[in-house]
Scaffold this motif. Sequence first.
Motif, mmCIF file in Angstrom:
data_model
loop_
_atom_site.group_PDB
_atom_site.id
_atom_site.type_symbol
_atom_site.label_atom_id
_atom_site.label_comp_id
_atom_site.label_asym_id
_atom_site.label_seq_id
_atom_site.Cartn_x
_atom_site.Cartn_y
_atom_site.Cartn_z
ATOM 1 N N LEU A 23 7.330 -1.867 15.942
ATOM 2 C CA LEU A 23 6.049 -1.302 16.371
ATOM 3 C C LEU A 23 5.163 -1.008 15.177
ATOM 4 O O LEU A 23 3.989 -0.694 15.327
ATOM 5 C CB LEU A 23 6.304 0.018 17.112
ATOM 6 C CG LEU A 23 6.416 0.004 18.629
ATOM 7 C CD1 LEU A 23 6.794 1.385 19.119
ATOM 8 C CD2 LEU A 23 5.118 -0.443 19.286
ATOM 9 N N SER A 24 5.784 -1.075 13.974
ATOM 10 C CA SER A 24 5.074 -0.596 12.793
ATOM 11 C C SER A 24 3.948 -1.538 12.380
ATOM 12 O O SER A 24 4.157 -2.728 12.151
ATOM 13 C CB SER A 24 6.054 -0.420 11.639
ATOM 14 O OG SER A 24 5.350 0.085 10.528
ATOM 15 N N LEU A 25 2.744 -0.959 12.274
ATOM 16 C CA LEU A 25 1.580 -1.736 11.867
ATOM 17 C C LEU A 25 1.654 -2.094 10.392
ATOM 18 O O LEU A 25 0.964 -3.002 9.932
ATOM 19 C CB LEU A 25 0.298 -0.933 12.122
ATOM 20 C CG LEU A 25 0.042 -0.554 13.573
ATOM 21 C CD1 LEU A 25 -1.061 0.489 13.675
ATOM 22 C CD2 LEU A 25 -0.338 -1.783 14.385
ATOM 23 N N THR A 26 2.482 -1.355 9.645
ATOM 24 C CA THR A 26 2.565 -1.559 8.203
ATOM 25 C C THR A 26 3.670 -2.540 7.832
ATOM 26 O O THR A 26 3.913 -2.793 6.658
ATOM 27 C CB THR A 26 2.821 -0.221 7.497
ATOM 28 O OG1 THR A 26 3.931 0.413 8.140
ATOM 29 C CG2 THR A 26 1.617 0.679 7.564
ATOM 30 N N PHE B 202 4.448 3.833 14.387
ATOM 31 C CA PHE B 202 3.373 2.910 14.019
ATOM 32 C C PHE B 202 3.187 2.766 12.507
ATOM 33 O O PHE B 202 2.656 1.786 12.030
ATOM 34 C CB PHE B 202 2.050 3.349 14.649
ATOM 35 C CG PHE B 202 2.126 3.417 16.140
ATOM 36 C CD1 PHE B 202 2.217 2.257 16.887
ATOM 37 C CD2 PHE B 202 2.149 4.645 16.796
ATOM 38 C CE1 PHE B 202 2.311 2.309 18.259
ATOM 39 C CE2 PHE B 202 2.246 4.698 18.163
ATOM 40 C CZ PHE B 202 2.335 3.534 18.909
ATOM 41 N N PHE B 203 3.608 3.787 11.760
ATOM 42 C CA PHE B 203 3.417 3.720 10.310
ATOM 43 C C PHE B 203 4.717 3.980 9.570
ATOM 44 O O PHE B 203 4.718 4.381 8.425
ATOM 45 C CB PHE B 203 2.325 4.706 9.876
ATOM 46 C CG PHE B 203 0.996 4.390 10.468
ATOM 47 C CD1 PHE B 203 0.197 3.393 9.934
ATOM 48 C CD2 PHE B 203 0.559 5.057 11.617
ATOM 49 C CE1 PHE B 203 -1.020 3.081 10.502
ATOM 50 C CE2 PHE B 203 -0.657 4.740 12.194
ATOM 51 C CZ PHE B 203 -1.450 3.744 11.640
ATOM 52 N N SER B 204 5.856 3.751 10.249
ATOM 53 C CA SER B 204 7.145 4.111 9.674
ATOM 54 C C SER B 204 7.551 3.197 8.521
ATOM 55 O O SER B 204 8.198 3.632 7.576
ATOM 56 C CB SER B 204 8.219 4.067 10.764
ATOM 57 O OG SER B 204 8.183 2.808 11.399
ATOM 58 N N LEU C 161 -4.235 -2.175 2.936
ATOM 59 C CA LEU C 161 -3.039 -1.640 2.272
ATOM 60 C C LEU C 161 -3.378 -0.362 1.507
ATOM 61 O O LEU C 161 -2.740 0.674 1.689
ATOM 62 C CB LEU C 161 -2.451 -2.686 1.320
ATOM 63 C CG LEU C 161 -1.266 -2.212 0.480
ATOM 64 C CD1 LEU C 161 -0.044 -1.968 1.353
ATOM 65 C CD2 LEU C 161 -0.930 -3.208 -0.631
ATOM 66 N N ASP C 162 -4.419 -0.437 0.668
ATOM 67 C CA ASP C 162 -4.734 0.694 -0.206
ATOM 68 C C ASP C 162 -5.370 1.866 0.531
ATOM 69 O O ASP C 162 -5.059 3.018 0.254
ATOM 70 C CB ASP C 162 -5.679 0.237 -1.332
ATOM 71 C CG ASP C 162 -4.948 -0.643 -2.331
ATOM 72 O OD1 ASP C 162 -3.699 -0.589 -2.330
ATOM 73 O OD2 ASP C 162 -5.605 -1.391 -3.081
ATOM 74 N N TYR C 163 -6.274 1.566 1.477
ATOM 75 C CA TYR C 163 -7.054 2.659 2.058
ATOM 76 C C TYR C 163 -6.596 3.092 3.441
ATOM 77 O O TYR C 163 -7.026 4.124 3.934
ATOM 78 C CB TYR C 163 -8.535 2.281 2.081
ATOM 79 C CG TYR C 163 -9.082 2.122 0.687
ATOM 80 C CD1 TYR C 163 -9.349 3.246 -0.092
ATOM 81 C CD2 TYR C 163 -9.275 0.860 0.136
ATOM 82 C CE1 TYR C 163 -9.808 3.114 -1.388
ATOM 83 C CE2 TYR C 163 -9.751 0.717 -1.161
ATOM 84 C CZ TYR C 163 -10.017 1.854 -1.926
ATOM 85 O OH TYR C 163 -10.465 1.723 -3.205
ATOM 86 N N ILE C 164 -5.761 2.309 4.088
ATOM 87 C CA ILE C 164 -5.322 2.689 5.428
ATOM 88 C C ILE C 164 -3.796 2.871 5.474
ATOM 89 O O ILE C 164 -3.298 3.951 5.778
ATOM 90 C CB ILE C 164 -5.742 1.635 6.494
ATOM 91 C CG1 ILE C 164 -7.241 1.353 6.425
ATOM 92 C CG2 ILE C 164 -5.313 2.090 7.887
ATOM 93 C CD1 ILE C 164 -8.137 2.393 7.021
ATOM 94 N N TYR C 165 -3.077 1.801 5.143
ATOM 95 C CA TYR C 165 -1.628 1.844 5.347
ATOM 96 C C TYR C 165 -0.956 2.887 4.466
ATOM 97 O O TYR C 165 -0.146 3.681 4.943
ATOM 98 C CB TYR C 165 -0.998 0.468 5.074
ATOM 99 C CG TYR C 165 -1.509 -0.623 5.991
ATOM 100 C CD1 TYR C 165 -1.989 -0.322 7.258
ATOM 101 C CD2 TYR C 165 -1.495 -1.960 5.601
ATOM 102 C CE1 TYR C 165 -2.457 -1.321 8.095
ATOM 103 C CE2 TYR C 165 -1.951 -2.961 6.433
ATOM 104 C CZ TYR C 165 -2.445 -2.635 7.685
ATOM 105 O OH TYR C 165 -2.905 -3.622 8.500
ATOM 106 N N LYS C 166 -1.279 2.883 3.162
ATOM 107 C CA LYS C 166 -0.608 3.821 2.266
ATOM 108 C C LYS C 166 -0.875 5.276 2.650
ATOM 109 O O LYS C 166 0.073 6.042 2.831
ATOM 110 C CB LYS C 166 -0.984 3.535 0.807
ATOM 111 C CG LYS C 166 -0.181 2.361 0.243
ATOM 112 C CD LYS C 166 -0.539 2.070 -1.197
ATOM 113 C CE LYS C 166 0.319 0.918 -1.736
ATOM 114 N NZ LYS C 166 -0.219 0.435 -3.023
ATOM 115 N N PRO C 167 -2.153 5.681 2.796
ATOM 116 C CA PRO C 167 -2.377 7.077 3.197
ATOM 117 C C PRO C 167 -1.775 7.411 4.563
ATOM 118 O O PRO C 167 -1.191 8.490 4.738
ATOM 119 C CB PRO C 167 -3.900 7.204 3.237
ATOM 120 C CG PRO C 167 -4.469 5.951 2.702
ATOM 121 C CD PRO C 167 -3.391 4.970 2.479
ATOM 122 N N LEU C 168 -1.883 6.490 5.515
ATOM 123 C CA LEU C 168 -1.367 6.812 6.851
ATOM 124 C C LEU C 168 0.156 6.851 6.865
ATOM 125 O O LEU C 168 0.753 7.605 7.630
ATOM 126 C CB LEU C 168 -1.890 5.807 7.896
ATOM 127 C CG LEU C 168 -3.348 6.023 8.297
ATOM 128 C CD1 LEU C 168 -3.748 5.069 9.412
ATOM 129 C CD2 LEU C 168 -3.605 7.457 8.752
#
Lengths: 328, 262
Positions: A265-268, A168-170, A152-159
């Motif tokens: 499709l969103s990974l987040t 994918f990150f919408s 969450l902190d290091y991948i999803y939020k920045p992406l």
Amino acid sequence: MVLVKRLLVVLLGSYARRFNRDDKRFLVVVGAFPMILLSLLVSMPVIIVVKSTPIFEHEGIAVFISSVWRAVEGSAEEEFYGLLPAIWGSIYTATIAVVVGGILSICFAVFVEDMVPHRFRDILSTLMDVMAALPTIVYGLWAAAFLAPLLLDYIYKPLHQLLAWTPFFSFPPKTGYTLGTAGVLLGIMITPYAAAMIREAYSSIPLSYVEAIYSLGATKLEAIRLKLGMIKPAILAALVLGFGRAVGETVAVALVVGNSLTLTLSLTSPGITVASLIANMFASAPYYKYMESALFAGGLALFMIGLAVNSIGLLVIKKWEERIGLHM
Amino acid sequence: MELAEFDENTPYAIETVNLNIYYGNKHVVKNVSLRIPRNTVFAIMGPSGSGKSTLLRSFNRLLDFYPEARVEGVVRVLGVNIYDEHVDPTIVRRIVGMVFQIPNPFPHLSIYDNVAIGPKLHGMCKSKQELDELVKWALEKAGLWDEVKDRLHEPATKLSGGQKQRLSIARALALKPKILLMDEPTANLDPVSTTRIEELIVELKKDVTIVLVTHSPRQAARVADYVAFMYMGEIVEVGTANEIFTAPKNPLTEKYLTGVVG
């Protein structure tokens, strides 16, 4: 007993004549258990089909292709269950798992076989075996407490900031309990198995080929690439088996997938898989008329997905092996 | 290091000085000093386990991949001591090609790609056309072109044993090496295929120096200009093929030739 023996003679034909009387008795006893097991296996798809029949009579194929989920207590006619988000979630997370697990296990195999000194090799592979033996719920707890917040902190939020315009990150990430987390966790979980298979194939490439590669002045990196090309069928086999494991994995996924019936499709975004849906709902299913049957239909869907992926995988592997003429 | 460091005009393609090779505590090649003249066929002959293949693998630093192996002494290839600090073994292996006992074209690659892989690794060709020509040249040199020109993109596994071995030779030749090491190249082939490979060896010495490891005195007699007889890790006797086969000086050599030792 006489009947069983008669049956045995009919089934085995002249083969039965190779056994004397005592051996025949022995054969009946020893043969009985595998026979029971086999008939149990055959009953498995039958039971699932029988149990899912009511939902097909109620709403037809819509159970597989609808996203509507309407559980109404006491009013059976209004109940409606669409499994599409769960089926999609299963396929999506298992696919992510194959990508993540594929990269991890190929790297592990190459690292252990070609990079580390011999004495560390055993330590590393023992470590992998231990990972394979851990109960899956341990993975789930670890992922819920550590992997999910980390992603969450290091991948999803920045992406999400950078790539919110891609599907994918919408979804604005709020928690780490998402389809992406489930996929990554599954990837980690299938790695010990896939890595063992790939390593086995990689290390069994005959020395003669390895010498031939290096005798052409290849660097280590070039040799590794060529060797991986040589074991492509084994890599695919490992990934197909990994997909099967990932698509059926239940409890660890249920802890981190978010358990929301969302088709995305969103990974987040939180989502759900068939297995985690069944695990979550099965206890409350008897309160409704059709829910249990719908969950069995989910089982049927998993069964068919597993069968399809394995069949296609085996076909491709066979084709490659025929071309290569090298059986691993 | 540069390819240009290798001097193509030295009289000796390979020269070893007091070469010793160990596997762990086992002393497998003992104090070997050899000089292999350019553009000849030099046979290293001896029984199984005499250290021939190990000696051969020290000529292209393939022993680097045997963690147990330790090399002491000097191996000069075209004037360069290949065990010197600054030497890049991948460049040595470009100059010194190798053909193995088991025909070993890469099973997952086509006939074409098996020959093209070496030049591709070293970026030898600037265009597809140039590569096509090099592949054709190598296959012609290996006497395989006519048999495979219409099926270059079929898998190499479809070829017969003898064809596979000639493909392995083409694969090595595509790098345009100056020296070709051959480790019992016909040990797994039928007599007809063996004859073809032997004819090829004689043909090839115009372009490359060939170091041939064989356990067969007959094969050495048929193709070699020079013969070294190796026994228990030592070079017992070296001479022209004529000397070795007509008047061996060492009784051990004579015994091997007549089948008493081996």
